[in-house]
Each structure stands twice: as structure tokens, then as C-alpha cells.
Design a protein around this motif. Structure first.
Motif, PDB file in Angstrom:
ATOM      1  N   ALA A 163     -13.577 -12.866 -12.551  1.00 32.07           N
ATOM      2  CA  ALA A 163     -12.830 -12.914 -11.291  1.00 32.07           C
ATOM      3  C   ALA A 163     -11.612 -11.996 -11.349  1.00 32.07           C
ATOM      4  O   ALA A 163     -11.320 -11.261 -10.388  1.00 32.07           O
ATOM      5  N   ILE A 164     -10.893 -12.008 -12.473  1.00 35.18           N
ATOM      6  CA  ILE A 164      -9.736 -11.127 -12.653  1.00 35.18           C
ATOM      7  C   ILE A 164     -10.173  -9.662 -12.621  1.00 35.18           C
ATOM      8  O   ILE A 164      -9.550  -8.828 -11.957  1.00 35.18           O
ATOM      9  N   MET A 165     -11.250  -9.365 -13.345  1.00 35.12           N
ATOM     10  CA  MET A 165     -11.769  -7.995 -13.385  1.00 35.12           C
ATOM     11  C   MET A 165     -12.175  -7.517 -11.997  1.00 35.12           C
ATOM     12  O   MET A 165     -11.810  -6.413 -11.566  1.00 35.12           O
ATOM     13  N   SER A 166     -12.924  -8.352 -11.277  1.00 33.62           N
ATOM     14  CA  SER A 166     -13.416  -7.979  -9.945  1.00 33.62           C
ATOM     15  C   SER A 166     -12.259  -7.710  -8.996  1.00 33.62           C
ATOM     16  O   SER A 166     -12.247  -6.693  -8.282  1.00 33.62           O
ATOM     17  N   ALA A 167     -11.280  -8.608  -8.988  1.00 29.39           N
ATOM     18  CA  ALA A 167     -10.129  -8.450  -8.098  1.00 29.39           C
ATOM     19  C   ALA A 167      -9.362  -7.169  -8.416  1.00 29.39           C
ATOM     20  O   ALA A 167      -8.954  -6.424  -7.511  1.00 29.39           O
ATOM     21  N   SER A 168      -9.192  -6.878  -9.710  1.00 27.64           N
ATOM     22  CA  SER A 168      -8.440  -5.684 -10.127  1.00 27.64           C
ATOM     23  C   SER A 168      -9.092  -4.407  -9.615  1.00 27.64           C
ATOM     24  O   SER A 168      -8.432  -3.542  -9.016  1.00 27.64           O
ATOM     25  N   PHE A 169     -10.400  -4.271  -9.835  1.00 30.50           N
ATOM     26  CA  PHE A 169     -11.081  -3.035  -9.452  1.00 30.50           C
ATOM     27  C   PHE A 169     -11.236  -2.897  -7.940  1.00 30.50           C
ATOM     28  O   PHE A 169     -11.181  -1.783  -7.401  1.00 30.50           O
ATOM     29  N   LEU A 170     -11.442  -4.012  -7.244  1.00 27.49           N
ATOM     30  CA  LEU A 170     -11.573  -3.950  -5.784  1.00 27.49           C
ATOM     31  C   LEU A 170     -10.240  -3.594  -5.121  1.00 27.49           C
ATOM     32  O   LEU A 170     -10.205  -2.831  -4.144  1.00 27.49           O
ATOM     33  N   ILE A 171      -9.146  -4.141  -5.650  1.00 22.74           N
ATOM     34  CA  ILE A 171      -7.824  -3.781  -5.126  1.00 22.74           C
ATOM     35  C   ILE A 171      -7.557  -2.301  -5.354  1.00 22.74           C
ATOM     36  O   ILE A 171      -7.046  -1.595  -4.474  1.00 22.74           O
ATOM     37  N   ASN A 172      -7.910  -1.827  -6.545  1.00 23.72           N
ATOM     38  CA  ASN A 172      -7.726  -0.411  -6.858  1.00 23.72           C
ATOM     39  C   ASN A 172      -8.513   0.489  -5.920  1.00 23.72           C
ATOM     40  O   ASN A 172      -8.087   1.593  -5.590  1.00 23.72           O
TER      41      ASN A 172
END
Length: 420
Positions: A163-172
Motif C-alpha cells: 500500500a505504501i509502495m503503490s501510493a508513493s509511485f501513483l502520487i509521483n
């Protein structure tokens, strides 16, 4: 009130549990190998190779679903089926091939995570903290969790990290996205002519496909489906889980490629090390974007390290049809030795990008046999009964097999060109 809270938590827990097999696969699939391959492709070729991600995710969805369906119908995992219905040596081949790929991945994962943390630490401490200390920390952390945890705990820990990984890359993606027209053009299949120090475009394409259409996903998928207790009555649930996993794979992979394409490609900057993403992104996209990307890479590295170090013991248990008891001394020793491979790149100053791209390209080479194996099994009436593959499934499998052979040849050519 207390009862309502418990009921709400119970419902949420049960809902998340429906997707845990897919989340586990996502953690295995989207590691630093994926980040490296996608970022490298985006930096060198912009969004022109986005079509490979689309093709790879569609292939992955179909194969995850098909392998899972086989287990739901027969109750056998992939390795058990290979051993019992094809040849014991066929199953052993996959154990060896996947272990070799995983060992390369473990080396690259810790090398990249340590490099990223080192670059990040420079903003806090003059000269930064040596990569070897970060590698030791993460290796110890993952091994400690392995020593004290159980499979269910691994899956839930992965859910949080993913979840942390997904949120990070999608925000980027939204911070650094390239022009929409570039994204649309990337959906048109083409092979660029540019060659960079990571190899020819053929090797880059093979690594993109190899990191997404990973044979280990399909083999492990059958183990997870069986362990979840799903039966033939859960075909719809299994299909939804596969769709969830493949969709997130596409969104995350595309976001990583877009982040590099919208910044590094636009400036004509190529990657030789993954840590350059942090160093180069800050002046181009700001400190927030580079920090978010760093968090994403670290989360990706840790999320993939769990399944990577467990791969060999799980495959051995699966093949031998024995209980998956990871507390046995022999499995703890195996996991410890594989974990130590994470120190190779930081100690010997290897090139983690090269190691990861080569590792992912090698994964693509074993893909045709993975397709052929399930092709044979799902067409056996005595095994599948009324669920035997139909004309539509066989046509799709044939197309995937041709795609896999093309990828394999591409990967071999790319490795040969790299050696030359």
C-alpha cells in the motif's frame, strides 16, 4: 458500540483477506527489479515502451488466472502437477531456474535499496551513511520477521508495504507525468534503435517483460490458492483477485516509467544506477517528489525481499508435498544464506542496475516452458474434466506462447549483445 467496531474491523479484515494472494504476488512482482527496469526504460526511451507493460500485464492476468484455475479444479499445485503428470525433472528445472533468478534479484534488491538510502542520507548527514549499513539493517529486519512470523503475518505485512509502495509511485505519477500524447503514443508497439550502457533495446524490452511476466508468479500462485482453501466454487473470487493484481501491476509499473519519462528523458539523462533517480529528481521535480520516489523504492525492495528469500524453501515443500514449516532449521539456514547475497553488491561495489536487468531478462528466457507446462495440463480431460481448456483459451495460450518465445529470443540476443 464496541460490537460495531469489532464487526467493522472483522468485515474489513475479511475483505482484505480476499485479495491477500493477489497482494502477495504484487509484492513479489513489483520489486526493485521492476522499478529499475521501468525507470531505466522511461529515462532512455520515454513512454515508447509502454506497450510492453500493457502486453505483459494482460499476459500475466491470463496466466495467473489459468494456473489458479488448475489448482482450484484439481487440488494440485503447479510443481506437483509438473512432477506427477509431465516429469519429475521438469519440476526440478523450475526450482533451479527460479532459484537462480531469485538469487540475482536478492543481490540487486539490496544493492539498490542500500544505494537509495545512502543518497537519501546525504541530505541529513555530511557524506551520508555507508550503503553496507543499510543493507545489513534491511537484511536483518526481513530475516527477523521471517524467524518470528508465519505466512499469514507475511501476507498482512506485505499488504501494508505494498500500500505504501503503490501510493508513493501513483502520487509521483501525477507530480512528474509526461504529456498525455506521449503516453498514448507509447501504446503503439515499436522497438527503439537507441542503445545505452544498460544494453540494447531488445534487452530492455526483455527485462520489462521478464519482470512482469515472471514464471515464479504462476508457480507460487497455485501454492497461495491452495493454502487459501479456495475450491472450484471460488472461480469468480480467484478471477477477481487475479484482475486486481494485474491492474495494480500496470498502474504501478506505468507510473514508474512515466516518472522517469517526465523528468530524466525530457532532460536527456540516462541512468547507470538507480540511486541516480534520487539525486537527479530533486532539481528536476523537487525534494518532495524525490523523497516520495525513494520511499516507493524502499517499500518495493522490502516487499519483494520477503517472497524472494522464501522462494526456495516454499518450492521445496511444494515439490515434496510436505508441510510448509519455515521454523525447521534447514529452511532457516537456506533463507539465511540467500539473505546474505544481499551484501554482494554493497561490499563489492557491483552495478545493481546491470545485475537486475540481466536477472529479469533471464526470467523471460524460462517463460516459454512455463506456458507449455500449463498448456499441456489444462488440455487434459482426465485432469480438468468439464473445465478443460476451450478453443478461446487455447488460442490465447498459443498467442502467449509465441509472445513468450519472441521474448526469450529477444532476451538471449540482448544478453549476447551485452556480453560482446
Amino acid at each position: 458500540m464496541v460490537h460495531n467496531k469489532k464487526s467493522w474491523r472483522s468485515k474489513l479484515s475479511n475483505y482484505i483477506a480476499l485479495f491477500l494472494p493477489g497482494i502477495f504476488l504484487l509484492g513479489l512482482n513489483i520489486g526493485t527489479g521492476s522499478v529499475t527496469a521501468m525507470a531505466n526504460a522511461g529515462a532512455v526511451y520515454g513512454m515508447s515502451l509502454l506497450w510492453t507493460i500493457v502486453a505483459s500485464c494482460l499476459t500475466t492476468y491470463f496466466m495467473i488466472n489459468l494456473y489458479g484455475k488448475y489448482t482450484l479444479v484439481t487440488g494440485e499445485t503447479a510443481l506437483q502437477a509438473f512432477k506427477n503428470h509431465i516429469h519429475p525433472g521438469f519440476g526440478i528445472f523450475f526450482i533451479i531456474a527460479l532459484t537462480v533468478g531469485v538469487c540475482g534479484s536478492v543481490m540487486g534488491v539490496m544493492g539498490i535499496v542500500a544505494d537509495i538510502c545512502y543518497e537519501w542520507s546525504k541530505s541529513v548527514i555530511t557524506g551520508g551513511i555507508s550503503p553496507i549499513y543499510f543493507a545489513l539493517f534491511f537484511i536483518s529486519l526481513v530475516y527477523y520477521i521471517f524467524w518470528n512470523g508465519k505466512t499469514q503475518f507475511f501476507e498482512r505485512a506485505l499488504a501494508v508495504i505494498v500500500a505504501i509502495m503503490s501510493a508513493s509511485f501513483l502520487i509521483n505519477f501525477f507530480i512528474m507525468m509526461p504529456p498525455p500524447i506521449a503516453i498514448l503514443k507509447g501504446l503503439i508497439p515499436n522497438v527503439p534503435e537507441t542503445i545505452n550502457e544498460s544494453g540494447s533495446p531488445l534487452l530492455v524490452i526483455a527485462s520489462l517483460i521478464g519482470t512482469t511476466v515472471f514464471s515464479g508468479l504462476f508457480i507460487i500462485r497455485t501454492t497461495l490458492v491452495k493454502e487459501a482453501g479456495w475450491t472450484v466454487g471460488d472461480l469468480k473470487k480467484q478471477k477477481n483477485d487475479a484482475s486486481f493484481s494485474a491492474t495494480l501491476m500496470f498502474l504501478i509499473s506505468g507510473s514508474i516509467m512515466a516518472a522517469a519519462a517526465g523528468t530524466l528523458y525530457k532532460e536527456g539523462i540516462q541512468l547507470s544506477e538507480a540511486s541516480q533517480m534520487i539525486e537527479l529528481l530533486e532539481p528536476l521535480a523537487g525534494g518532495l517528489a524525490s523523497s516520495i520516489f525513494a520511499i516507493g523504492i524502499i517499500a518495493a525492495g522490502v516487499s519483494s525481499q520477503f517472497p524472494n528469500i522464501l522462494m526456495l524453501p516454499w518450492l521445496i515443500c511444494d515439490y515434496n508435498e510436505s508441510e510448509r514449516d519455515m521454523s525447521l532449521p534447514k529452511y532457516r539456514i537456506i533463507v539465511f544464506l540467500i539473505s546474505l547475497l544481499g551484501l554482494v553488491v554493497p561490499i563489492f561495489n557491483g552495478r545493481p542496475v546491470f545485475v537486475m536487468i540481466l536477472s529479469q531478462a533471464l526470467n523471460a528466457i524460462i517463460l516459454p516452458l512455463t506456458v507449455l507446462g500449463i498448456f499441456y495440463l489444462v488440455n487434459r480431460k482426465d485432469l480438468m474434466g468439464v473445465y478443460k481448456a476451450g478453443i478461446k483459451s487455447n488460442i490465447i495460450l498459443t498467442v502467449i506462447l509465441i509472445f513468450a518465445i519472441f521474448t526469450s529470443i529477444t532476451g538471449i540476443k540482448g544478453v549476447i549483445e551485452l556480453i560482446k
